[in-house]
Design an enzyme around this catalytic site. Structure first.
Site, PDB file in Angstrom:
ATOM      1  N   HIS A  97      42.364 -20.877 -19.858  1.00 19.49           N
ATOM      2  CA  HIS A  97      41.479 -21.698 -20.694  1.00 19.49           C
ATOM      3  C   HIS A  97      40.453 -20.781 -21.357  1.00 19.49           C
ATOM      4  O   HIS A  97      39.984 -19.825 -20.749  1.00 19.49           O
ATOM      5  CB  HIS A  97      40.752 -22.756 -19.840  1.00 19.49           C
ATOM      6  CG  HIS A  97      40.202 -23.875 -20.646  1.00 19.49           C
ATOM      7  ND1 HIS A  97      39.018 -23.783 -21.313  1.00 19.49           N
ATOM      8  CD2 HIS A  97      40.713 -25.097 -20.919  1.00 19.49           C
ATOM      9  CE1 HIS A  97      38.792 -24.909 -21.963  1.00 19.49           C
ATOM     10  NE2 HIS A  97      39.804 -25.729 -21.752  1.00 19.49           N
ATOM     11  N   ASP A 122      46.462 -29.602 -18.765  1.00 21.22           N
ATOM     12  CA  ASP A 122      47.832 -29.884 -19.200  1.00 21.22           C
ATOM     13  C   ASP A 122      48.856 -29.637 -18.099  1.00 21.22           C
ATOM     14  O   ASP A 122      49.953 -30.220 -18.131  1.00 21.22           O
ATOM     15  CB  ASP A 122      48.171 -29.037 -20.434  1.00 21.22           C
ATOM     16  CG  ASP A 122      47.355 -29.480 -21.633  1.00 21.22           C
ATOM     17  OD1 ASP A 122      46.755 -28.614 -22.292  1.00 21.22           O
ATOM     18  OD2 ASP A 122      47.287 -30.695 -21.874  1.00 21.22           O
TER      19      ASP A 122
HETATM   20  C1  SDX Z   1      43.742 -27.224 -23.957  1.00 19.61           C
HETATM   21  O1  SDX Z   1      39.379 -25.597 -25.556  1.00 19.61           O
HETATM   22  C2  SDX Z   1      39.625 -26.689 -24.902  1.00 19.61           C
HETATM   23  O2  SDX Z   1      38.732 -27.316 -24.375  1.00 19.61           O
HETATM   24  C3  SDX Z   1      41.083 -27.134 -24.886  1.00 19.61           C
HETATM   25  C4  SDX Z   1      41.433 -28.283 -23.932  1.00 19.61           C
HETATM   26  C5  SDX Z   1      40.810 -29.578 -24.364  1.00 19.61           C
HETATM   27  O3  SDX Z   1      40.585 -30.432 -23.507  1.00 19.61           O
HETATM   28  O4  SDX Z   1      40.643 -29.754 -25.611  1.00 19.61           O
HETATM   29  O5  SDX Z   1      41.023 -27.948 -22.607  1.00 19.61           O
HETATM   30  C6  SDX Z   1      42.951 -28.503 -23.911  1.00 19.61           C
HETATM   31  O6  SDX Z   1      44.104 -26.790 -25.010  1.00 19.61           O
HETATM   32  C7  SDX Z   1      43.989 -26.466 -22.673  1.00 19.61           C
HETATM   33  C8  SDX Z   1      44.772 -25.139 -22.914  1.00 19.61           C
HETATM   34  C9  SDX Z   1      46.250 -25.477 -23.073  1.00 19.61           C
HETATM   35  N1  SDX Z   1      47.010 -24.255 -23.474  1.00 19.61           N
HETATM   36  C10 SDX Z   1      47.841 -23.645 -22.621  1.00 19.61           C
HETATM   37  O7  SDX Z   1      48.045 -23.986 -21.471  1.00 19.61           O
HETATM   38  C11 SDX Z   1      48.580 -22.474 -23.262  1.00 19.61           C
HETATM   39  C12 SDX Z   1      48.597 -21.279 -22.322  1.00 19.61           C
HETATM   40  N2  SDX Z   1      47.258 -20.729 -22.234  1.00 19.61           N
HETATM   41  C13 SDX Z   1      46.950 -19.521 -22.968  1.00 19.61           C
HETATM   42  O8  SDX Z   1      47.565 -19.468 -24.212  1.00 19.61           O
HETATM   43  C14 SDX Z   1      45.455 -19.189 -22.946  1.00 19.61           C
HETATM   44  O9  SDX Z   1      45.036 -19.296 -21.657  1.00 19.61           O
HETATM   45  C15 SDX Z   1      44.504 -19.962 -23.841  1.00 19.61           C
HETATM   46  C16 SDX Z   1      44.932 -19.899 -25.260  1.00 19.61           C
HETATM   47  C17 SDX Z   1      44.383 -21.360 -23.393  1.00 19.61           C
HETATM   48  C18 SDX Z   1      43.153 -19.293 -23.704  1.00 19.61           C
HETATM   49  O10 SDX Z   1      43.320 -18.026 -24.077  1.00 19.61           O
HETATM   50  P1  SDX Z   1      42.083 -17.037 -24.317  1.00 19.61           P
HETATM   51  O11 SDX Z   1      40.787 -17.546 -23.849  1.00 19.61           O
HETATM   52  O12 SDX Z   1      42.148 -16.592 -25.735  1.00 19.61           O
HETATM   53  O13 SDX Z   1      42.408 -15.938 -23.326  1.00 19.61           O
HETATM   54  P2  SDX Z   1      43.357 -14.756 -23.664  1.00 19.61           P
HETATM   55  O14 SDX Z   1      44.584 -15.314 -24.368  1.00 19.61           O
HETATM   56  O15 SDX Z   1      42.537 -13.725 -24.338  1.00 19.61           O
HETATM   57  O16 SDX Z   1      43.825 -14.300 -22.232  1.00 19.61           O
HETATM   58  C19 SDX Z   1      43.156 -13.272 -21.567  1.00 19.61           C
HETATM   59  C20 SDX Z   1      44.278 -12.559 -20.819  1.00 19.61           C
HETATM   60  C21 SDX Z   1      45.375 -12.049 -21.745  1.00 19.61           C
HETATM   61  O17 SDX Z   1      45.950 -10.948 -21.089  1.00 19.61           O
HETATM   62  P3  SDX Z   1      45.868  -9.522 -21.824  1.00 19.61           P
HETATM   63  O18 SDX Z   1      46.583  -9.708 -23.162  1.00 19.61           O
HETATM   64  O19 SDX Z   1      44.363  -9.255 -22.004  1.00 19.61           O
HETATM   65  O20 SDX Z   1      46.574  -8.594 -20.873  1.00 19.61           O
HETATM   66  O21 SDX Z   1      44.938 -13.485 -19.928  1.00 19.61           O
HETATM   67  C22 SDX Z   1      46.288 -13.647 -20.336  1.00 19.61           C
HETATM   68  C23 SDX Z   1      46.395 -13.142 -21.772  1.00 19.61           C
HETATM   69  O22 SDX Z   1      47.700 -12.676 -22.025  1.00 19.61           O
HETATM   70  N3  SDX Z   1      46.601 -15.051 -20.280  1.00 19.61           N
HETATM   71  C24 SDX Z   1      47.794 -15.530 -20.002  1.00 19.61           C
HETATM   72  C25 SDX Z   1      47.648 -16.917 -20.074  1.00 19.61           C
HETATM   73  N4  SDX Z   1      46.393 -17.225 -20.402  1.00 19.61           N
HETATM   74  C26 SDX Z   1      45.744 -16.064 -20.541  1.00 19.61           C
HETATM   75  N5  SDX Z   1      48.954 -14.911 -19.712  1.00 19.61           N
HETATM   76  C27 SDX Z   1      50.009 -15.726 -19.478  1.00 19.61           C
HETATM   77  N6  SDX Z   1      49.952 -17.068 -19.519  1.00 19.61           N
HETATM   78  C28 SDX Z   1      48.801 -17.692 -19.811  1.00 19.61           C
HETATM   79  N7  SDX Z   1      48.755 -19.009 -19.848  1.00 19.61           N
END
Ligand code: SDX
Length: 371
Positions: free
Chosen positions: A261, A312
């Site tokens: 998140h 989710d």
């Molecule tokens: C919702 O914002 C809200 O409030 C949204 C929400 C709402 O109620 O409206 O809560 C609803 O959208 C929840 C999120 C649903 N999405 C997912 O489940 C998709 C999977 N999650 C990721 O894509 C990610 O966690 C995000 C997009 C949700 C958040 O990403 P950030 O804050 O931009 O964090 P990041 O991508 O920079 O991650 C930091 C690190 C990275 O590793 P490095 O590249 O630095 O090595 O953590 C890793 C990311 O690759 N990482 C993940 C991951 N989430 C973060 N790696 C694998 N799987 C994941 N899910």
């Protein structure tokens, strides 16, 4: 201007005030107009929470009765909206159907402007009342089933389930559905809500702002994640295959849907409440296998990446157990988040401030045409 001045994805950037909700990652809490969402989920109907988010206070008994009377009178799918939906192939993604249906409702509203909060509230309440019929009808038509008209004798959740399945399930299922609607309703400046606010900030109309929100929510990094969680569960199959699946996914740099998140870094405050609802559903439907897969993948993700589930993750399996098609999951998110979006649309309209950030140019230096 240096790279550090640029806040990609607006991560960590506070762009405005809001009185609608407070997301607090430090204490892992979420307040809707000051009330902890866990208390609201345990004690209120979705109707009461919708009223709270729009009006800022929980309704009195009389206010709730009037709110419910109006909502129950607006549930029927309009003939014109049904005709528009029927023009769309049943192979279309339901988020495209719901986006088009809202556009049709907006295009038919003679007074679509963001005139006053009062008129915006009426439009918001009408969308809140009609979205269940749109979501339910689209799932049924994909299954070759007919439209089921709404029932005025049922509450919001019971009626939504009635229109989808032509039956009202046991109370434990109705309650779990209500919990999901309350938890999904609002979450400050998430991508879809901020999109709606940007559109509102140009003094465009409420329907355009909602359609923008639907477009943003569809993405798997946002609302589309609940659908993607179920696709992953289907890919994995049984709990004993979860770790190998996860290792392969991570080795291929795939994002694991339902985890992580942008704001919560120690777990999403809503997950325990939704997981409890999933637990009751798994017991009700005698599906310990679903819980075993859920918990195995969560533990494996925690041990490998120390990344925790977001809302989710429990919502997808819960909607599956309730009988919804996987493609219907994100439309269910829309039916709930319409309340948060429209609360923010009205707040943004009142602030009268155009949202227009800056950019740092990194293209070719100035140059001129030959001759
Ligand atoms: C919702 O914002 C809200 O409030 C949204 C929400 C709402 O109620 O409206 O809560 C609803 O959208 C929840 C999120 C649903 N999405 C997912 O489940 C998709 C999977 N999650 C990721 O894509 C990610 O966690 C995000 C997009 C949700 C958040 O990403 P950030 O804050 O931009 O964090 P990041 O991508 O920079 O991650 C930091 C690190 C990275 O590793 P490095 O590249 O630095 O090595 O953590 C890793 C990311 O690759 N990482 C993940 C991951 N989430 C973060 N790696 C694998 N799987 C994941 N899910």
């Amino acid at each position: 201007m240096t790279d550090t001045d640029i806040k990609k994805g607006l991560a960590g950037v506070v762009v405005d005030y809001t009185a609608v909700s407070k997301v607090n990652p430090e204490t892992n809490s979420l307040l809707y107009r000051g009330y902890p969402v866990q208390e609201l989920a345990a004690n209120c109907s979705f109707e009461q929470v919708a009223y709270l988010l729009w009006y800022g206070e929980l309704p009195t008994d009389a206010e709730l009765a009037e709110f419910e009377r109006v909502e129950r009178g607006q549930r029927a799918l309009g003939d014109n909206v049904k005709a528009v939906i029927d023009l769309i192939p049943t192979t279309a993604h339901p988020m495209d159907v719901i986006r088009t249906a809202v556009s049709a409702i907006g295009a038919s509203d003679p007074d679509a402007d963001l005139a006053t909060v009062a008129s915006s509230l009426n439009k918001a309440a009408r969308l809140y009342a009609q979205l269940p019929a749109i979501v339910a009808y689209d799932q049924r038509r994909r299954r070759g089933e007919d439209l089921v008209p709404p029932r005025k004798d049922l509450g919001y959740s019971e009626n939504f389930l009635w229109m989808t399945f032509e039956e009202v399930p046991d109370q434990v299922v109705v309650d779990a559905f209500t919990v999901s609607m309350i938890l999904y309703a609002e979450h400050s400046f998430n991508a879809s809500t901020f999109t709606a606010r940007v559109i509102t900030s140009t003094l465009s109309d409420l329907y355009s702002a909602v359609v923008g929100g639907i477009g943003a929510l569809k993405g798997p990094l946002h609302g589309g994640a609940n659908e993607a969680v179920m696709h992953a569960f289907d890919e994995i199959g049984t709990a004993d295959r979860a770790e190998a699946w996860l290792d392969d996914a991570l080795a291929n740099k795939r994002k694991i849907m339902g985890f992580g998140h942008r704001v919560y870094k120690n777990g999403d405050s809503r997950v325990p409440t939704m997981k409890a609802a999933l637990d009751t559903l798994a017991e009700h439907y005698n599906r310990p296998d679903m819980l075993e897969l859920y918990e195995t993948l969560e533990q494996a993700m925690g041990s490998r990446k120390n990344i925790k589930p977001n809302l989710d993750y429990p919502s997808g399996p819960a909607y599956n157990l309730m009988g919804f098609d996987t493609l219907t999951f994100t439309p269910l998110f829309v039916a709930s988040r319409i309340v948060g979006w429209t609360a923010h649309i009205m707040e943004q309209a009142a602030s009268n401030a155009l949202i227009r950030p800056l950019s740092a140019y990194n293209g070719p230096d100035e140059r001129h045409l030959p001759g």
